[in-house]
Enzyme design. Structure first.
Site, PDB file in Angstrom:
ATOM      1  N   THR A  97      12.748  -4.986  -0.719  1.00 50.40           N
ATOM      2  CA  THR A  97      14.047  -4.896  -0.772  1.00 50.40           C
ATOM      3  C   THR A  97      15.206  -4.927  -1.183  1.00 50.40           C
ATOM      4  OG1 THR A  97      14.595  -3.007   0.936  1.00 50.40           O
ATOM      5  CG2 THR A  97      12.456  -2.412  -1.051  1.00 50.40           C
ATOM      6  N   SER A  98      16.372  -5.312  -1.397  1.00 43.48           N
ATOM      7  CA  SER A  98      17.626  -5.447  -1.011  1.00 43.48           C
ATOM      8  C   SER A  98      17.837  -5.607   0.467  1.00 43.48           C
ATOM      9  CB  SER A  98      18.999  -4.900  -1.696  1.00 43.48           C
ATOM     10  OG  SER A  98      18.721  -5.665  -2.637  1.00 43.48           O
TER      11      SER A  98
ATOM     12  N   GLU B 189       0.745  -1.018  -0.286  1.00 41.89           N
ATOM     13  CA  GLU B 189      -0.053   0.065   0.468  1.00 41.89           C
ATOM     14  C   GLU B 189       1.304   1.230   0.087  1.00 41.89           C
ATOM     15  OE1 GLU B 189      -2.389   0.496   3.456  1.00 41.89           O
ATOM     16  OE2 GLU B 189      -3.936  -2.522   2.771  1.00 41.89           O
ATOM     17  N   PRO B 190       0.113   2.376  -0.176  1.00 39.93           N
ATOM     18  CA  PRO B 190       0.916   3.416  -0.418  1.00 39.93           C
ATOM     19  C   PRO B 190       1.842   3.774   0.859  1.00 39.93           C
ATOM     20  CG  PRO B 190      -1.211   3.627  -1.063  1.00 39.93           C
ATOM     21  CD  PRO B 190      -0.951   2.631  -0.929  1.00 39.93           C
TER      22      PRO B 190
ATOM     23  N   GLY C 255       5.103  -0.426   2.259  1.00 40.08           N
ATOM     24  CA  GLY C 255       5.816  -0.709   2.035  1.00 40.08           C
ATOM     25  C   GLY C 255       6.835  -2.273   2.425  1.00 40.08           C
TER      26      GLY C 255
ATOM     27  N   GLU D 289       9.501  -7.795  -4.136  1.00 45.13           N
ATOM     28  CA  GLU D 289       8.644  -8.738  -3.604  1.00 45.13           C
ATOM     29  C   GLU D 289      10.375  -8.703  -2.334  1.00 45.13           C
ATOM     30  OE1 GLU D 289       7.834 -11.818  -4.615  1.00 45.13           O
ATOM     31  OE2 GLU D 289       7.517 -11.475  -6.286  1.00 45.13           O
TER      32      GLU D 289
HETATM   33  C1  LIG Z   1       7.212  -2.959 -10.596  1.00 45.81           C
HETATM   34  C2  LIG Z   1       6.840  -3.311  -9.398  1.00 45.81           C
HETATM   35  C3  LIG Z   1       6.415  -5.060  -9.173  1.00 45.81           C
HETATM   36  C4  LIG Z   1       5.533  -4.890  -8.216  1.00 45.81           C
HETATM   37  N1  LIG Z   1       4.946  -5.986  -7.812  1.00 45.81           N
HETATM   38  C5  LIG Z   1       4.061  -5.832  -6.733  1.00 45.81           C
HETATM   39  C6  LIG Z   1       2.498  -6.802  -6.574  1.00 45.81           C
HETATM   40  O1  LIG Z   1       2.250  -7.783  -8.208  1.00 45.81           O
HETATM   41  N2  LIG Z   1       2.836  -6.991  -5.399  1.00 45.81           N
HETATM   42  C7  LIG Z   1       2.522  -6.325  -4.750  1.00 45.81           C
HETATM   43  O2  LIG Z   1       2.057  -6.003  -3.489  1.00 45.81           O
HETATM   44  N3  LIG Z   1       3.775  -5.604  -4.445  1.00 45.81           N
HETATM   45  C8  LIG Z   1       4.464  -5.246  -5.275  1.00 45.81           C
HETATM   46  N4  LIG Z   1       5.241  -4.562  -5.469  1.00 45.81           N
HETATM   47  C9  LIG Z   1       5.967  -3.173  -4.950  1.00 45.81           C
HETATM   48  C10 LIG Z   1       6.848  -3.942  -3.908  1.00 45.81           C
HETATM   49  O3  LIG Z   1       7.475  -4.920  -3.251  1.00 45.81           O
HETATM   50  C11 LIG Z   1       7.870  -2.691  -2.911  1.00 45.81           C
HETATM   51  O4  LIG Z   1       7.832  -1.508  -3.666  1.00 45.81           O
HETATM   52  C12 LIG Z   1       8.737  -2.732  -1.698  1.00 45.81           C
HETATM   53  O5  LIG Z   1       8.314  -3.476  -1.261  1.00 45.81           O
HETATM   54  C13 LIG Z   1       9.543  -2.106  -1.238  1.00 45.81           C
HETATM   55  O6  LIG Z   1       8.020  -1.045  -0.792  1.00 45.81           O
HETATM   56  P1  LIG Z   1       8.336   1.014  -0.799  1.00 45.81           P
HETATM   57  O7  LIG Z   1       7.545   0.952  -2.233  1.00 45.81           O
HETATM   58  O8  LIG Z   1       7.285   0.781  -0.331  1.00 45.81           O
HETATM   59  O9  LIG Z   1       9.483   1.064   0.009  1.00 45.81           O
HETATM   60  P2  LIG Z   1       9.202   1.390   1.170  1.00 45.81           P
HETATM   61  O10 LIG Z   1       9.467  -0.008   2.085  1.00 45.81           O
HETATM   62  O11 LIG Z   1       9.754   3.106   1.141  1.00 45.81           O
HETATM   63  O12 LIG Z   1      11.460   2.258   1.494  1.00 45.81           O
HETATM   64  C14 LIG Z   1      12.334   2.957   0.884  1.00 45.81           C
HETATM   65  C15 LIG Z   1      13.756   2.556   1.122  1.00 45.81           C
HETATM   66  O13 LIG Z   1      13.471   2.360   1.981  1.00 45.81           O
HETATM   67  C16 LIG Z   1      14.285   1.189   2.762  1.00 45.81           C
HETATM   68  N5  LIG Z   1      14.418   0.477   4.108  1.00 45.81           N
HETATM   69  C17 LIG Z   1      12.929   0.524   4.507  1.00 45.81           C
HETATM   70  N6  LIG Z   1      12.302  -0.290   5.491  1.00 45.81           N
HETATM   71  C18 LIG Z   1      13.160   0.027   5.884  1.00 45.81           C
HETATM   72  C19 LIG Z   1      14.454  -1.064   6.974  1.00 45.81           C
HETATM   73  N7  LIG Z   1      13.899  -1.298   8.718  1.00 45.81           N
HETATM   74  N8  LIG Z   1      15.502  -1.150   7.698  1.00 45.81           N
HETATM   75  C20 LIG Z   1      16.438  -0.725   6.340  1.00 45.81           C
HETATM   76  N9  LIG Z   1      15.988   0.154   5.014  1.00 45.81           N
HETATM   77  C21 LIG Z   1      14.829   0.119   4.904  1.00 45.81           C
HETATM   78  C22 LIG Z   1      13.717   0.273   1.915  1.00 45.81           C
HETATM   79  O14 LIG Z   1      14.333  -0.985   1.717  1.00 45.81           O
HETATM   80  C23 LIG Z   1      14.300   1.534   0.506  1.00 45.81           C
HETATM   81  O15 LIG Z   1      15.332   1.514   0.123  1.00 45.81           O
HETATM   82  C24 LIG Z   1       6.025  -4.226  -6.453  1.00 45.81           C
HETATM   83  C25 LIG Z   1       7.034  -3.288  -6.898  1.00 45.81           C
HETATM   84  C26 LIG Z   1       7.034  -3.197  -8.112  1.00 45.81           C
HETATM   85  C27 LIG Z   1       7.985  -1.676  -8.194  1.00 45.81           C
END
Ligand SMILES: Cc1cc2nc3c(=O)[nH]c(=O)nc-3n(C[C@H](O)[C@H](O)[C@H](O)COP(=O)(O)OP(=O)(O)OC[C@H]3O[C@@H](n4cnc5c(N)ncnc54)[C@H](O)[C@@H]3O)c2cc1C
Length: 388
Positions: A372-373, A127-128, A131, A370
């Site tokens: 992030t790194s 969700e927005p 993540g 799924e």
């Molecule tokens: C092309 C695409 C397809 C996708 N498909 C799906 C799908 O089918 N279904 C679905 O549900 N989702 C899907 N996603 C969502 C994806 O899983 C999320 O974008 C991802 O999990 C990261 O969430 P966020 O984008 O909100 O980033 P954020 O959580 O806001 O992260 C931003 C940054 O902060 C870092 N960060 C956050 N928390 C921590 C922590 N605790 N410690 C260290 N670093 C941290 C992250 O690593 C990242 O660098 C998709 C995304 C993309 C781009």
């Protein structure tokens, strides 16, 4: 320890490669430029059995394992990561969630048409505001008249605008935190359920990434998937398998980028000889090949563990650490390899005339989707520290 693929697996690999080169390769740049979702290729993927890879024949699938699944995603993604991610989200997220946690009636109703490829699936966790911290779900499902009323919106849903069946997580017990989120199956056409904004993306542009929106969307009780309140916990298990998909996606794209760079290095002449004769280029190619091979071993190992878990019949057998390591490593390798592939192409790597440019854009998803790194590091560290 056996490192070679069986004859059947090698045959499958060749079949997928031929399919990808014949049916997908000629259209890749056209689809990418137009952000065109390749609906025309979906029935062909279904016919090949690629939309029901890991599901038994009894449920409309082709009854293969995760090794075969990884090979399919790898070979499709070697040609086009967009097709790879469409197939991955459909198989290992949506359909697998229903197959793994659904009751028999739900398996018959949803898994069969999904696995046969008559229907396409999507899976909405993100969700927005939720993540990496997906337990922060705000979409709410409230009990009402023998069913649930869902309100809220999900973002970044792969296949969101094209899917017939969506598995979505919603809050059913805010006070129970991660044990207060449930999974629901929602069918296209259900009043109050609609796809929202289609995202305009850096890469994987032929795949669809969209919002899905719920406005007073009523689903009957029988659409609850798994135990009430356990949808988020079940999702973590689904992501164990899903991360194998993203590892295979990265692996395939890295392989494609590497092959294009190798080809180019042999053809391109500067200073009177092919650039492949320069040690600087040779070392890049050697590093790329070595890292791809290491990523492949981690990916196949995770797939093998997934198959072992399935064969044991123990649904709780986890392979979190290994799938997370495979996803982390293969994703990072894909980014490094695609970067070097552009570098080897010089200025031509910056142009859309060569495939290196597209790989460079597409691979970035692998360090984000799924988990992030950074989140993979957390998952792996947690696994290491909790082991006795
Ligand atoms: C092309 C695409 C397809 C996708 N498909 C799906 C799908 O089918 N279904 C679905 O549900 N989702 C899907 N996603 C969502 C994806 O899983 C999320 O974008 C991802 O999990 C990261 O969430 P966020 O984008 O909100 O980033 P954020 O959580 O806001 O992260 C931003 C940054 O902060 C870092 N960060 C956050 N928390 C921590 C922590 N605790 N410690 C260290 N670093 C941290 C992250 O690593 C990242 O660098 C998709 C995304 C993309 C781009």
């Amino acid at each position: 320890m056996e490192f070679s693929l069986t004859d059947e697996q090698q045959h499958l690999q060749r079949t997928v490669r031929e399919f990808a080169e014949g049916e997908i390769a000629p259209h890749v740049m056209e689809w990418d430029e137009a952000s065109h979702f390749p609906s025309e290729v979906i029935p062909k993927l279904a016919q090949m059995g690629f939309l029901g890879v890991i599901f038994p024949e009894k449920y409309g699938g082709v009854g293969m394992g995760y090794i075969e699944y990884a090979l399919i995603i790898e070979e499709l993604s070697r040609v086009d990561g967009s097709v790879g991610i469409i197939v991955a989200a459909h198989n290992s997220l949506c359909t697998n969630h229903i197959y793994k946690f659904g009751v028999e009636k739900q398996r018959q109703k949803y898994v069969v048409p999904l696995a046969q490829g008559q229907k396409l699936g999507c899976w909405s966790l993100t969700e927005p505001e939720a993540g990496s911290d997906a337990s922060g779900t705000r979409t709410v499902a409230a009990k009402k008249d023998g069913g649930w009323l869902i309100n809220g919106s999900k973002t970044f849903t792969t296949n969101g605008r094209y899917a017939d069946i969506c598995v979505a997580m919603a809050l059913t017990g805010a006070e129970k935190k991660s044990h207060g989120i449930s999974a629901f199956v929602i069918e296209k056409g259900t009043p109050g359920f609609r796809p929202g904004k289609k995202e305009n993306k850096l890469g994987l542009r032929a795949s669809d990434t969209s919002e899905v929106v719920f406005t007073d969307c009523f689903v009957p009780e029988e659409n609850l998937l798994g135990t009430e309140g356990e949808g988020f916990i079940n999702s973590l298990q689904i992501l164990d398998g899903g991360r194998i998909s993203i590892a295979a996606l990265g692996l395939g794209m890295a392989q494609g980028a590497y092959e294009s760079a190798l080809r180019y290095a042999k053809q391109r002449r500067q200073f009177g000889k092919p650039i492949a004769d320069f040690q600087a280029i040779q070392f890049k190619l050697a590093d790329m090949a070595t890292q791809i091979e290491a990523a492949r071993l981690l990916t196949y190992q995770a797939a093998w563990l997934a198959d072992r878990a399935i064969a044991s019949g123990d649904y709780d057998m986890r392979f979190t650490r290994e799938s997370s390591m495979a996803k982390l490593y293969a994703g990072e390798v894909a980014v490094r390899v695609a970067n070097e592939a552009v570098q080897i192409h010089g200025g031509y790597g910056f142009l859309k005339d060569y495939p290196a440019e597209k790989y460079y854009r597409d691979v970035k998803l692998c360090t984000i989707g799924e988990g992030t790194s950074e989140i993979q590091h957390l998952v792996i560290a947690r696994q290491i520290l909790s082991r006795k």
